[in-house]
Write a protein that holds these residues in place. Sequence first.
Motif, PDB file in Angstrom:
ATOM      1  N   VAL A 251       4.776   2.717   4.014  1.00 45.60           N
ATOM      2  CA  VAL A 251       5.187   1.408   4.527  1.00 45.60           C
ATOM      3  C   VAL A 251       4.599   1.109   5.903  1.00 45.60           C
ATOM      4  O   VAL A 251       4.725  -0.010   6.406  1.00 45.60           O
ATOM      5  N   LEU A 252       3.961   2.095   6.517  1.00 44.04           N
ATOM      6  CA  LEU A 252       3.324   1.872   7.821  1.00 44.04           C
ATOM      7  C   LEU A 252       1.811   1.688   7.707  1.00 44.04           C
ATOM      8  O   LEU A 252       1.129   1.534   8.718  1.00 44.04           O
ATOM      9  N   ASP A 253       1.282   1.696   6.486  1.00 40.00           N
ATOM     10  CA  ASP A 253      -0.164   1.567   6.290  1.00 40.00           C
ATOM     11  C   ASP A 253      -0.550   0.167   5.837  1.00 40.00           C
ATOM     12  O   ASP A 253       0.118  -0.434   4.992  1.00 40.00           O
ATOM     13  N   GLY A 254      -1.664  -0.326   6.384  1.00 43.63           N
ATOM     14  CA  GLY A 254      -2.188  -1.608   5.957  1.00 43.63           C
ATOM     15  C   GLY A 254      -3.253  -1.468   4.897  1.00 43.63           C
ATOM     16  O   GLY A 254      -3.572  -2.428   4.189  1.00 43.63           O
ATOM     17  N   GLU A 255      -3.807  -0.257   4.776  1.00 46.31           N
ATOM     18  CA  GLU A 255      -4.846  -0.024   3.780  1.00 46.31           C
ATOM     19  C   GLU A 255      -4.835   1.442   3.379  1.00 46.31           C
ATOM     20  O   GLU A 255      -4.189   2.275   4.029  1.00 46.31           O
ATOM     21  N   LEU A 256      -5.540   1.719   2.304  1.00 43.03           N
ATOM     22  CA  LEU A 256      -5.594   3.087   1.809  1.00 43.03           C
ATOM     23  C   LEU A 256      -6.989   3.371   1.263  1.00 43.03           C
ATOM     24  O   LEU A 256      -7.442   2.733   0.319  1.00 43.03           O
ATOM     25  N   ALA A 257      -7.661   4.316   1.898  1.00 44.96           N
ATOM     26  CA  ALA A 257      -8.982   4.740   1.417  1.00 44.96           C
ATOM     27  C   ALA A 257      -8.782   5.804   0.348  1.00 44.96           C
ATOM     28  O   ALA A 257      -7.997   6.732   0.514  1.00 44.96           O
ATOM     29  N   THR A 258      -9.491   5.655  -0.761  1.00 52.26           N
ATOM     30  CA  THR A 258      -9.357   6.623  -1.845  1.00 52.26           C
ATOM     31  C   THR A 258     -10.698   6.829  -2.540  1.00 52.26           C
ATOM     32  O   THR A 258     -11.592   5.982  -2.449  1.00 52.26           O
ATOM     33  N   THR A 259     -10.823   7.946  -3.194  1.00 57.39           N
ATOM     34  CA  THR A 259     -12.038   8.276  -3.937  1.00 57.39           C
ATOM     35  C   THR A 259     -11.678   8.599  -5.379  1.00 57.39           C
ATOM     36  O   THR A 259     -10.756   9.384  -5.631  1.00 57.39           O
ATOM     37  N   ILE A 260     -12.413   7.973  -6.315  1.00 58.71           N
ATOM     38  CA  ILE A 260     -12.230   8.281  -7.720  1.00 58.71           C
ATOM     39  C   ILE A 260     -13.220   9.362  -8.118  1.00 58.71           C
ATOM     40  O   ILE A 260     -14.419   9.231  -7.899  1.00 58.71           O
TER      41      ILE A 260
ATOM     42  N   SER B 159      -2.344  -6.055   0.792  1.00 55.97           N
ATOM     43  CA  SER B 159      -2.135  -7.335   0.106  1.00 55.97           C
ATOM     44  C   SER B 159      -2.218  -7.176  -1.418  1.00 55.97           C
ATOM     45  O   SER B 159      -1.747  -8.035  -2.170  1.00 55.97           O
ATOM     46  N   ASN B 160      -2.812  -6.071  -1.886  1.00 51.86           N
ATOM     47  CA  ASN B 160      -2.886  -5.836  -3.332  1.00 51.86           C
ATOM     48  C   ASN B 160      -1.504  -5.674  -3.968  1.00 51.86           C
ATOM     49  O   ASN B 160      -1.346  -5.821  -5.176  1.00 51.86           O
ATOM     50  N   PHE B 161      -0.509  -5.361  -3.148  1.00 52.31           N
ATOM     51  CA  PHE B 161       0.848  -5.236  -3.668  1.00 52.31           C
ATOM     52  C   PHE B 161       1.475  -6.602  -3.965  1.00 52.31           C
ATOM     53  O   PHE B 161       2.461  -6.682  -4.685  1.00 52.31           O
ATOM     54  N   GLY B 162       0.917  -7.654  -3.370  1.00 53.96           N
ATOM     55  CA  GLY B 162       1.536  -8.964  -3.526  1.00 53.96           C
ATOM     56  C   GLY B 162       2.663  -9.147  -2.519  1.00 53.96           C
ATOM     57  O   GLY B 162       3.016  -8.230  -1.779  1.00 53.96           O
ATOM     58  N   THR B 163       3.241 -10.315  -2.493  1.00 51.95           N
ATOM     59  CA  THR B 163       4.255 -10.622  -1.477  1.00 51.95           C
ATOM     60  C   THR B 163       5.593  -9.951  -1.750  1.00 51.95           C
ATOM     61  O   THR B 163       6.414  -9.811  -0.845  1.00 51.95           O
ATOM     62  N   THR B 164       5.852  -9.546  -2.977  1.00 52.06           N
ATOM     63  CA  THR B 164       7.152  -8.955  -3.298  1.00 52.06           C
ATOM     64  C   THR B 164       7.098  -7.447  -3.498  1.00 52.06           C
ATOM     65  O   THR B 164       8.132  -6.808  -3.653  1.00 52.06           O
ATOM     66  N   GLY B 165       5.915  -6.867  -3.483  1.00 55.43           N
ATOM     67  CA  GLY B 165       5.803  -5.443  -3.781  1.00 55.43           C
ATOM     68  C   GLY B 165       5.407  -4.578  -2.617  1.00 55.43           C
ATOM     69  O   GLY B 165       5.247  -3.372  -2.771  1.00 55.43           O
TER      70      GLY B 165
ATOM     71  N   THR C 282       6.925  -3.403  -0.112  1.00 53.29           N
ATOM     72  CA  THR C 282       8.019  -2.687   0.540  1.00 53.29           C
ATOM     73  C   THR C 282       8.248  -1.376  -0.187  1.00 53.29           C
ATOM     74  O   THR C 282       7.668  -1.114  -1.244  1.00 53.29           O
ATOM     75  N   LEU C 283       9.118  -0.545   0.382  1.00 48.79           N
ATOM     76  CA  LEU C 283       9.390   0.765  -0.189  1.00 48.79           C
ATOM     77  C   LEU C 283       9.755   0.655  -1.671  1.00 48.79           C
ATOM     78  O   LEU C 283      10.629  -0.111  -2.055  1.00 48.79           O
ATOM     79  N   GLY C 284       9.065   1.405  -2.499  1.00 46.18           N
ATOM     80  CA  GLY C 284       9.325   1.374  -3.929  1.00 46.18           C
ATOM     81  C   GLY C 284       8.422   0.438  -4.701  1.00 46.18           C
ATOM     82  O   GLY C 284       8.406   0.457  -5.936  1.00 46.18           O
ATOM     83  N   GLY C 285       7.660  -0.409  -3.997  1.00 45.35           N
ATOM     84  CA  GLY C 285       6.753  -1.347  -4.656  1.00 45.35           C
ATOM     85  C   GLY C 285       5.575  -0.621  -5.287  1.00 45.35           C
ATOM     86  O   GLY C 285       5.248   0.512  -4.930  1.00 45.35           O
ATOM     87  N   SER C 286       4.918  -1.284  -6.251  1.00 40.34           N
ATOM     88  CA  SER C 286       3.762  -0.676  -6.901  1.00 40.34           C
ATOM     89  C   SER C 286       2.874  -1.762  -7.501  1.00 40.34           C
ATOM     90  O   SER C 286       3.298  -2.911  -7.663  1.00 40.34           O
ATOM     91  N   PHE C 287       1.640  -1.401  -7.803  1.00 38.26           N
ATOM     92  CA  PHE C 287       0.754  -2.300  -8.539  1.00 38.26           C
ATOM     93  C   PHE C 287      -0.221  -1.454  -9.353  1.00 38.26           C
ATOM     94  O   PHE C 287      -0.461  -0.283  -9.059  1.00 38.26           O
ATOM     95  N   ARG C 288      -0.760  -2.071 -10.386  1.00 35.86           N
ATOM     96  CA  ARG C 288      -1.706  -1.370 -11.253  1.00 35.86           C
ATOM     97  C   ARG C 288      -3.130  -1.854 -10.959  1.00 35.86           C
ATOM     98  O   ARG C 288      -3.366  -3.061 -10.853  1.00 35.86           O
ATOM     99  N   ALA C 289      -4.030  -0.916 -10.817  1.00 32.04           N
ATOM    100  CA  ALA C 289      -5.441  -1.235 -10.606  1.00 32.04           C
ATOM    101  C   ALA C 289      -6.234  -0.780 -11.830  1.00 32.04           C
ATOM    102  O   ALA C 289      -6.047   0.339 -12.325  1.00 32.04           O
TER     103      ALA C 289
END
Length: 379
Positions: free
Chosen positions: A45-54, A92-98, A100-107
């Motif tokens: 909840v303190l991060d604005g972005e997340l770098a990841t490697t596939i 912002s990929n979480f959207g306006t409702t996701g 917060t703690l417990g939110g998620s999204f599918r990529a």
Amino acid sequence: MKKDILKYILVMFLAVSITSCDDYDQDINYYDTAKLDLSGTKFTVLDGELATTIDFQTTTKIVTAVSVKVDGNEISSGTATGNKYSFTLNRSNFGTTGDTLGGSFRAYVYATVDGKMKEMYTTFKMVSASSIRVPFVKKKDKKGKDIEVDEPIFELSEIVKNFTYKVSPKTSTGYTVKAESKVGKAGTYATIWDKVYDKDDLDIPFKGSDYSKGDTIFVKVTATAGAYKEIVSSKIVISEYLLGPTSSHKLNLEDMGYDLVGDSIIDVADGSATIKFVSDMGAGTQGIMTMNSTELVKITDADLMKSANLPVLKAAYEVGTPVNEIASVTIGDKFIVMHTRDAKIYYGTLEITNSVRTTVEDNNLIEFDYALEVYDKQK
């Protein structure tokens, strides 16, 4: 005839089985395909972005073009290198409702594998970056293994004990933390400190002696990273400083002396004797006498005895009238005991549970229950 038929069927079955295994071995590479393995799927909840490697986890396929989409919108595209592809997701990929703690999204990941498009997906989650826990000590379990156990803060204790917190975002740096505390649910939080987070300074100190029995101490930590905040909290109740278990014992003319600290019959001439049996056949009385820096204060408050609260007993002793002898005791008599030994002060309770007086002096006795504890401000 039947045996011959069964033998023929068995031979044919084995032949088919062996042939199938050979075919499987020849085509085994068919089962090696590109699979997603991401280095990071959790924001805090303190991060604005997340770098990841596939890592596409294939040894025989070649991954070239890669496209990552969220809600049908492409957020990253490029070419994999060594079957790996790195990119950065935004909060912002979480959207306006996701977000917060417990939110998620599918990529969704679209990868060109050996010239063919393959669709895969994964889920990114929003998790906590902060934690706080009450004071604890390390103790041994029944198998001798170290375990962490919550440690009560005694009402009396002058030892500093610590709430411990931690803040661990994935990418944010230079964040600040504010610690606050209050007494009671209806209390008002007061700031303890407000500072830049230091991973080597994670304790919030408390002393039981600063509070009263039954006080509930609430502690919260607010971590701030830019526009993002997270609050974690915990609480502890200031516990009573209680006596240990009660022991039951008997005194008579044969066993006249007792050591309340050592919990044993002892010769009255021994320097460790704390109490002895006394009797006067002529007066028809029997009682107890204290020895070696031991005193008694008689009380009538049964609730005080039951509470077994050491600081309360000490306070009641100090306003009472100490004596060294009760020449005639009665069943139900109650006392606060004070004893000094080796620079330590003990307080406790003693209650007469039986008193037998007969015309045969050797049959006379007194029975009592008692509990005694070191008054230790460092406990």
